[in-house]
Enzyme design. Structure first.
Site, PDB file in Angstrom:
ATOM      1  N   GLY A  40       8.685  59.418  62.321  1.00  0.00           N
ATOM      2  CA  GLY A  40       8.757  58.226  62.814  1.00  0.00           C
ATOM      3  C   GLY A  40       7.935  57.823  63.930  1.00  0.00           C
ATOM      4  N   GLY A  42       7.481  54.887  65.897  1.00  0.00           N
ATOM      5  CA  GLY A  42       7.854  53.946  67.115  1.00  0.00           C
ATOM      6  C   GLY A  42       7.590  54.388  68.256  1.00  0.00           C
ATOM      7  N   LEU A  43       8.149  53.910  69.109  1.00  0.00           N
ATOM      8  CA  LEU A  43       8.054  54.140  70.702  1.00  0.00           C
ATOM      9  C   LEU A  43       8.253  55.644  71.013  1.00  0.00           C
ATOM     10  CD1 LEU A  43       9.018  51.055  73.115  1.00  0.00           C
ATOM     11  CD2 LEU A  43       6.741  52.083  72.375  1.00  0.00           C
ATOM     12  N   HIS A 266      25.272  42.817  69.682  1.00  0.00           N
ATOM     13  CA  HIS A 266      24.638  41.944  70.481  1.00  0.00           C
ATOM     14  C   HIS A 266      24.892  40.925  70.602  1.00  0.00           C
ATOM     15  CE1 HIS A 266      21.090  40.460  72.412  1.00  0.00           C
ATOM     16  NE2 HIS A 266      20.592  41.555  72.796  1.00  0.00           N
ATOM     17  N   SER A 284      16.431  37.493  72.211  1.00  0.00           N
ATOM     18  CA  SER A 284      16.414  38.206  73.196  1.00  0.00           C
ATOM     19  C   SER A 284      17.727  38.061  74.670  1.00  0.00           C
ATOM     20  CB  SER A 284      15.188  38.311  73.974  1.00  0.00           C
ATOM     21  OG  SER A 284      15.293  39.203  75.263  1.00  0.00           O
ATOM     22  N   ARG A 333      26.633  43.878  77.112  1.00  0.00           N
ATOM     23  CA  ARG A 333      26.682  43.378  75.722  1.00  0.00           C
ATOM     24  C   ARG A 333      27.929  43.182  75.004  1.00  0.00           C
ATOM     25  NH1 ARG A 333      20.758  45.507  73.491  1.00  0.00           N
ATOM     26  NH2 ARG A 333      19.808  44.003  75.003  1.00  0.00           N
ATOM     27  N   HIS A 404      23.402  45.551  66.311  1.00  0.00           N
ATOM     28  CA  HIS A 404      22.140  45.449  67.049  1.00  0.00           C
ATOM     29  C   HIS A 404      21.554  47.043  67.063  1.00  0.00           C
ATOM     30  CE1 HIS A 404      18.541  44.691  69.389  1.00  0.00           C
ATOM     31  NE2 HIS A 404      19.028  45.212  70.502  1.00  0.00           N
ATOM     32  N   GLU A 428      16.804  56.476  69.646  1.00  0.00           N
ATOM     33  CA  GLU A 428      17.609  56.062  69.155  1.00  0.00           C
ATOM     34  C   GLU A 428      18.222  56.978  68.102  1.00  0.00           C
ATOM     35  OE1 GLU A 428      19.711  51.821  67.106  1.00  0.00           O
ATOM     36  OE2 GLU A 428      17.479  52.141  67.518  1.00  0.00           O
ATOM     37  N   LEU A 444      13.774  50.802  75.039  1.00  0.00           N
ATOM     38  CA  LEU A 444      12.749  51.099  75.378  1.00  0.00           C
ATOM     39  C   LEU A 444      12.467  52.207  76.257  1.00  0.00           C
ATOM     40  CD1 LEU A 444      11.000  47.479  75.323  1.00  0.00           C
ATOM     41  CD2 LEU A 444      11.412  48.907  73.452  1.00  0.00           C
TER      42      LEU A 444
END
Length: 641
Positions: A40, A42-43, A266, A284, A333, A404, A428, A444
């Protein structure tokens, strides 16, 4: 099995500092002798791969996209939290820690969450140094805005493209190491199994998604950074490619799965418009800074956005502001989502389906001017108009809750290692920081904290203990066995030649999960869901039709493997939801609520992490409990009123 979370002793604010000192180190020359696999990009994955390579380790990084730039991290639009207190409005590391613990409804580890709050301030400095174009205020300091679950402004943002800009920063750091030869990047490559021998993770099995070639890769450690599993619901805000396969295959090789039923709904998603959709689009949470959520006080079936302006103020119910005056539209949320659902259940929903509420910017545009709103949210407004045809500058948006994020994931200790030595989970993909509900702008933060500031320390401790000679080659029988297992599974999927498509099975699973294990859950519904999923899984393996062959680009085959994993995960999510008969955060059991309809926790019974152990195909999983100890916060019923 006894779960050892490896939480350091001592005062909360000193745990991470002392722990870093006590971890074993690998000297710079020896780092070149170790190999690390990162799955992976991603971030979490990109930051981990870049940081480890910068330290001197040899890294293999894998992603199923054609470029790390396409990782789903780009979709996190609204911002990233950090306790810098630039607004001088009372923020601090402890307040961010407290807001996160409370927002997660007291179902996360204190030590992990405090560490996250600590390193948040360093994340921003690192990203600014990488050139991330955060918004700035008049004096030149980085700007902040508010997000749900907090009464301070601590969210740093780059217009409505924060995730994309942060990923570009991590991607540039990753590219530097690719150029230096310290990272070897494998794109369009999907991990299909983890290789475990002598009780340690030794490598992975992959499939080249263009040619179909199945290969083995060995390393001293494996890092799973593959995001969440919200696509088990079929319709979610995640990209269509997002899946649980890497984490699930690790689970089937012995890694415990923590809190699988903790999924986040979400509140600001563009509503479902028909059966033709394959995914949903998120607006958002940052929009709730200036947008006001409302529905008519009395039912007005089919009310369109363009006609909303004709509804007098006296006939509007700004229900979040009415019920939660302290936080208003910025409640967490899970609270916002449940209240939107309740309004629609009462028949006061808007739009053609009645499953929507208004998010109205009229007052903000009058107060600040259209140009100011355009500067903050212009790309989000443009996206909304392109999808719906409505202009949110002239009429309210219509939104409705949707799946979400997933707070559950592979169980990890304080070092981010699963119970399988050498197998780590970041971002995550693990369960560790968000409890039963994640605060906005914290995804993030966790991904970059894990990759930039946690794993570079904790991985070294494991590697120093095993030594560089403790590595198994791909000629080991364990690799051959795992590779054969992957090949057999692929051949089985291709040979069924049934009558239903993969998407048909996925959609049926998603509808079952949403109806019975979505925003609201009951014992009766969950038991019904379990039976339905078992029947659906049995039908899948006898009646699915996967076209094409393995030795080619075959997206139906890719989807089939992922849906097969979702069918197994879905049942575990239902089992976890059945076991947890309390309500907490995004897990709302109808049998456990206050007279006002709020989530009612049962701390005497459920203040633990549910960690599930795989026992074999079609066998009930075994539950292990990690008791949560709260020494720095008082367990109280959440209130945002």
């Amino acid at each position: 099995m006894k779960l050892d979370s490896k939480i350091p002793e001592g005062p909360l604010a000193e745990k991470w500092t002392k722990h870093k000192f006590n971890l074993k180190l690998v000297n710079p020359a020896n780092k070149r002798k170790y190999e690390v696999i990162v799955v992976g990009t991603g971030l979490a994955g990109a930051s981990a791969a870049a940081s480890l390579a910068e330290l001197g380790y040899n890294v293999k990084a894998f992603c199923y996209q054609d470029s790390p730039r396409r990782a789903h991290s780009i979709a996190a639009q609204g911002g990233i939290n950090a306790a810098k207190n630039y607004r001088n409005d009372g923020d601090s590391v402890f307040r961010l820690f407290y807001d996160t613990i409370k927002g997660g409804d007291y179902r996360a580890r204190e030590a992990n969450v405090h560490r996250l709050a600590e390193v948040s301030v360093d994340i921003i400095d690192q990203c600014v140094a990488q050139g991330v174009p955060f918004a700035r205020e008049y004096g030149g300091l980085l700007d902040n805005r508010s997000f749900g679950g907090a009464q301070v402004s601590r969210t740093f943002y780059a217009r409505g493209q924060t995730g994309q800009q942060l990923l570009l920063g991590a991607y540039s750091a990753l590219n530097r190491q690719i150029s230096n030869g310290k990272v070897k990047l494998y794109t369009r490559t999907e991990m299909l199994d983890v290789v475990v021998t002598d009780g340690k993770a030794r490598g992975i099995i992959t499939r080249d998604m263009v040619t179909g070639k199945i290969e083995s890769h060995s390393a001293h450690a494996v890092l799973i950074c593959t995001g969440g599993y919200s696509n088990v619901f079929f319709l979610s805000t995640s990209a269509k490619g997002c899946n649980v396969t890497a984490a699930w295959r690790a689970h089937k090789k012995g890694a415990l799965f923590g809190n699988p039923c903790f999924t986040q709904i979400h509140p600001t998603c563009i509503p479902v418009s028909g059966d033709h959709q394959s995914k949903l689009t998120l607006m958002s949470e940052s929009l709730r800074n200036d947008g006001r959520v409302w529905v008519p006080k009395t039912a007005r079936p089919g009310l369109k956005a363009k006609d909303a302006m004709n509804i007098p103020e006296a006939e509007r119910d700004y229900f979040l502001e009415r019920k939660y005056p302290s936080f208003g539209n910025l409640v967490p949320r899970d609270v916002a989502s449940r209240n939107a659902k309740q309004a629609c259940d009462e028949g006061r929903g808007v739009g053609a389906t009645g499953l929507a509420v208004f998010l109205d910017f009229t007052d903000a545009i009058k107060r600040d001017g259209r140009k100011t709103i355009e500067a903050k949210y212009g790309n989000l407004f443009d996206m909304y108009q392109q999808i719906t045809g409505d202009n949110p500058y002239e009429a309210p948006m219509m939104i409705f809750p949707a799946v979400h994020y997933t707070m559950g994931g592979l169980w990890v200790d304080y070092n981010l290692m699963t119970n399988v030595p050498g197998l780590y989970a970041l971002g995550e993909a693990n369960f560790s920081d968000h409890g039963a509900n994640r605060l906005g702008a914290s995804a993030l933060m966790q991904g970059l904290a894990d990759g930039y500031f946690v794993i570079p320390y904790t991985l070294g401790d494991y590697l120093a203990n095993i030594g560089w000679s403790d590595k198994v080659g791909t000629d080991h029988p364990a690799f051959k066995e795992a590779l054969e297992g992957v090949s057999n599974r692929i051949n089985k999927l291709l040979s069924i030649k049934g009558k239903k498509t993969v998407d048909q099975f996925h959609r049926e699973l998603g509808l079952t999960m949403w109806e019975y294990c979505g925003m609201s859950r009951s014992e009766e519904g969950l038991k019904k869901a379990k039976k339905k999923i078992q029947e659906l899984r049995a039908e899948f393996w006898s009646n699915v039709n996967v076209l094409g062959s393995n030795n080619e680009l075959n997206q139906e085959l890719e989807k089939a493997g992922r849906v097969a994993d979702f069918l197994e995960l879905g049942e575990l999510m239902v089992d976890d939801a059945l076991n947890r008969s309390e309500s907490c955060g995004g897990h709302f059991r109808e049998e456990s609520q206050t007279p006002e309809g709020e989530a009612l926790r049962q701390d005497d019974k459920f203040a633990y992490v549910a960690a599930w152990e795989y026992q074999g195909d079609n066998q009930p999983e075994v539950l292990h409990k990690e008791e949560l100890v709260f020494e720095n916060v008082k367990l109280t019923q959440r209130s945002y009123k």
